[in-house]
Scaffold this motif. Sequence first.
Motif, mmCIF file in Angstrom:
data_model
loop_
_atom_site.group_PDB
_atom_site.id
_atom_site.type_symbol
_atom_site.label_atom_id
_atom_site.label_comp_id
_atom_site.label_asym_id
_atom_site.label_seq_id
_atom_site.Cartn_x
_atom_site.Cartn_y
_atom_site.Cartn_z
ATOM 1 N N GLN A 135 0.806 -1.218 0.000
ATOM 2 C CA GLN A 135 0.000 0.000 0.000
ATOM 3 C C GLN A 135 0.839 1.267 0.000
ATOM 4 O OE1 GLN A 135 -3.888 -0.282 2.306
ATOM 5 N NE2 GLN A 135 -2.789 -1.998 3.242
ATOM 6 N N LEU A 136 2.152 1.097 0.183
ATOM 7 C CA LEU A 136 3.053 2.238 0.074
ATOM 8 C C LEU A 136 3.579 2.294 -1.357
ATOM 9 C CD1 LEU A 136 5.174 2.315 3.352
ATOM 10 C CD2 LEU A 136 3.770 4.160 2.429
ATOM 11 N N SER A 137 3.028 3.185 -2.159
ATOM 12 C CA SER A 137 3.433 3.235 -3.567
ATOM 13 C C SER A 137 4.811 3.855 -3.738
ATOM 14 C CB SER A 137 2.396 4.003 -4.387
ATOM 15 O OG SER A 137 2.195 5.310 -3.846
ATOM 16 N N THR A 138 5.111 4.874 -2.940
ATOM 17 C CA THR A 138 6.447 5.491 -2.972
ATOM 18 C C THR A 138 6.852 5.856 -1.554
ATOM 19 O OG1 THR A 138 5.584 7.747 -3.276
ATOM 20 C CG2 THR A 138 6.083 6.473 -5.278
ATOM 21 N N ILE A 139 8.145 6.002 -1.370
ATOM 22 C CA ILE A 139 8.670 6.476 -0.091
ATOM 23 C C ILE A 139 9.876 7.357 -0.384
ATOM 24 C CG2 ILE A 139 10.225 4.512 0.282
ATOM 25 C CD1 ILE A 139 9.343 4.659 3.285
ATOM 26 N N GLU A 140 10.049 8.402 0.396
ATOM 27 C CA GLU A 140 11.159 9.332 0.223
ATOM 28 C C GLU A 140 11.871 9.511 1.552
ATOM 29 O OE1 GLU A 140 9.546 12.915 -1.339
ATOM 30 O OE2 GLU A 140 8.944 12.013 -3.257
ATOM 31 N N ALA A 141 13.123 9.922 1.474
ATOM 32 C CA ALA A 141 13.888 10.126 2.700
ATOM 33 C C ALA A 141 15.006 11.118 2.445
ATOM 34 C CB ALA A 141 14.464 8.806 3.186
ATOM 35 N N GLU A 142 14.971 12.224 3.164
ATOM 36 C CA GLU A 142 16.097 13.169 3.110
ATOM 37 C C GLU A 142 17.288 12.610 3.862
ATOM 38 O OE1 GLU A 142 14.893 16.961 4.528
ATOM 39 O OE2 GLU A 142 13.369 17.271 2.965
ATOM 40 N N ASP A 143 17.006 11.896 4.959
ATOM 41 C CA ASP A 143 18.035 11.206 5.724
ATOM 42 C C ASP A 143 17.357 10.056 6.456
ATOM 43 O OD1 ASP A 143 16.957 12.211 8.240
ATOM 44 O OD2 ASP A 143 17.917 14.111 7.737
ATOM 45 N N LYS A 144 18.074 9.357 7.305
ATOM 46 C CA LYS A 144 17.536 8.158 7.954
ATOM 47 C C LYS A 144 16.431 8.452 8.955
ATOM 48 C CE LYS A 144 21.059 8.037 11.603
ATOM 49 N NZ LYS A 144 22.124 7.203 12.217
ATOM 50 N N ASN A 145 16.294 9.734 9.363
ATOM 51 C CA ASN A 145 15.262 10.102 10.335
ATOM 52 C C ASN A 145 14.099 10.866 9.718
ATOM 53 O OD1 ASN A 145 16.660 9.053 12.646
ATOM 54 N ND2 ASN A 145 18.053 10.802 12.504
ATOM 55 N N SER A 146 14.066 10.931 8.396
ATOM 56 C CA SER A 146 13.036 11.743 7.719
ATOM 57 C C SER A 146 12.389 10.947 6.595
ATOM 58 C CB SER A 146 13.645 13.042 7.178
ATOM 59 O OG SER A 146 14.256 13.783 8.212
ATOM 60 N N LEU A 147 11.644 9.933 6.970
ATOM 61 C CA LEU A 147 10.957 9.114 5.981
ATOM 62 C C LEU A 147 9.533 9.609 5.788
ATOM 63 C CD1 LEU A 147 13.324 7.292 6.983
ATOM 64 C CD2 LEU A 147 11.827 5.335 6.632
ATOM 65 N N GLN A 148 9.108 9.675 4.538
ATOM 66 C CA GLN A 148 7.725 9.982 4.230
ATOM 67 C C GLN A 148 7.352 9.288 2.932
ATOM 68 O OE1 GLN A 148 7.516 14.245 3.937
ATOM 69 N NE2 GLN A 148 8.196 14.265 1.805
ATOM 70 N N GLY A 149 6.060 9.085 2.730
ATOM 71 C CA GLY A 149 5.671 8.339 1.541
ATOM 72 C C GLY A 149 4.262 8.621 1.095
ATOM 73 N N ARG A 150 3.898 7.962 0.012
ATOM 74 C CA ARG A 150 2.567 8.079 -0.558
ATOM 75 C C ARG A 150 1.834 6.773 -0.326
ATOM 76 N NH1 ARG A 150 -1.079 11.956 -1.618
ATOM 77 N NH2 ARG A 150 -2.532 11.323 -3.255
ATOM 78 N N LEU A 151 0.714 6.864 0.385
ATOM 79 C CA LEU A 151 -0.079 5.693 0.734
ATOM 80 C C LEU A 151 -1.251 5.578 -0.228
ATOM 81 C CD1 LEU A 151 -0.271 3.495 3.027
ATOM 82 C CD2 LEU A 151 -1.894 5.027 4.141
ATOM 83 N N ASP A 152 -1.448 4.370 -0.762
ATOM 84 C CA ASP A 152 -2.556 4.124 -1.686
ATOM 85 C C ASP A 152 -3.261 2.839 -1.264
ATOM 86 O OD1 ASP A 152 -4.321 3.691 -3.750
ATOM 87 O OD2 ASP A 152 -2.879 4.095 -5.349
ATOM 88 N N THR A 153 -4.461 2.987 -0.687
ATOM 89 C CA THR A 153 -5.210 1.825 -0.213
ATOM 90 C C THR A 153 -6.114 1.236 -1.285
ATOM 91 O OG1 THR A 153 -7.106 3.111 0.579
ATOM 92 C CG2 THR A 153 -5.247 2.830 2.094
ATOM 93 N N GLY A 154 -6.131 1.866 -2.450
ATOM 94 C CA GLY A 154 -7.040 1.447 -3.515
ATOM 95 C C GLY A 154 -8.222 2.383 -3.627
ATOM 96 N N ASP A 155 -8.811 2.726 -2.487
ATOM 97 C CA ASP A 155 -9.924 3.672 -2.452
ATOM 98 C C ASP A 155 -9.506 5.056 -1.973
ATOM 99 O OD1 ASP A 155 -11.777 1.709 -3.268
ATOM 100 O OD2 ASP A 155 -11.988 0.987 -1.202
ATOM 101 N N HIS A 156 -8.395 5.127 -1.265
ATOM 102 C CA HIS A 156 -7.959 6.396 -0.698
ATOM 103 C C HIS A 156 -6.452 6.548 -0.871
ATOM 104 C CE1 HIS A 156 -11.649 5.248 1.503
ATOM 105 N NE2 HIS A 156 -11.920 6.534 1.494
ATOM 106 N N GLN A 157 -6.039 7.802 -0.987
ATOM 107 C CA GLN A 157 -4.617 8.125 -1.070
ATOM 108 C C GLN A 157 -4.284 9.166 -0.016
ATOM 109 O OE1 GLN A 157 -6.541 8.398 -4.141
ATOM 110 N NE2 GLN A 157 -6.120 6.200 -4.370
#
Length: 250
Positions: free
Chosen positions: A188-210
């Motif tokens: 369900q995590l289509s993408t994930i980004e990280a500026e460094d090891k303590n700054s993870l963020q991503g795009r969640l796609d459940t199929g019905d919601h993003q």
Amino acid sequence: MAPLPPPRTGDHSTADLTGVIRARRWQLWRPRLIGLGIVAVVITLAAVAWFSPVLALEKVNVSGGELVDHDKVSDFVLDADGGTPLPQVRTGEVEDSVLEQFPKAAEAAVHYAGPRTLKIEITDRTPVLAVEGASGYRLYDGQAVDLGVVDEAPKDLTVLGSDDDPDRATVAAVVRFMGSLRPELREQLSTIEAEDKNSLQGRLDTGDHQATVVFGDSSNPSLKVRTAVQLASAGRTEIDVSVPSVPVTD
């Protein structure tokens, strides 16, 4: 002429008894002797098989997996054990050496497949992350093993996007995060980004919601993603679960 004396009953009985004893001894020892003969034959055949060049390893059939070159595995095993009588080839040692030489394989099941042949069934490591780069997508499994570069990321595999090549610590943190997730959460995590090891963020796609989700560091990945999925399903599109017990939404 004087008549012959009658036979002595005692002598006749002794002879009969001796014969009976001999017969019984033979009946007792016969199966033992036959068993010893069979054992001797088996030992002889085993010795011949152990040393005989007739059973020398000549062929290695490799199947399964897509990340490991089958011909290279076959050549590697033949270089090490080719010409060795097959009974002397220890399958467990072959498995260990193949896994050490080819780290992209998660398993290498080795079996005898004939008088001169081994069969090896390869199971690939499972990628959990694709890191986008100039030459394509580099794949990593849950133990941060580099699985090589492909032109396109496999379907449903989370992609780590970055303007610059992420450092090793950042990649390791993202791999730890992704490798700890159950497949249904990971997908369900289509993408994930990280500026460094303590700054993870991503795009969640459940199929019905993003939703866009801030995860912070790589701790508590399952709790963070489950919390984000619940909030996304409730219609939240901006979610911060860096402290999963106190999520923040917009």
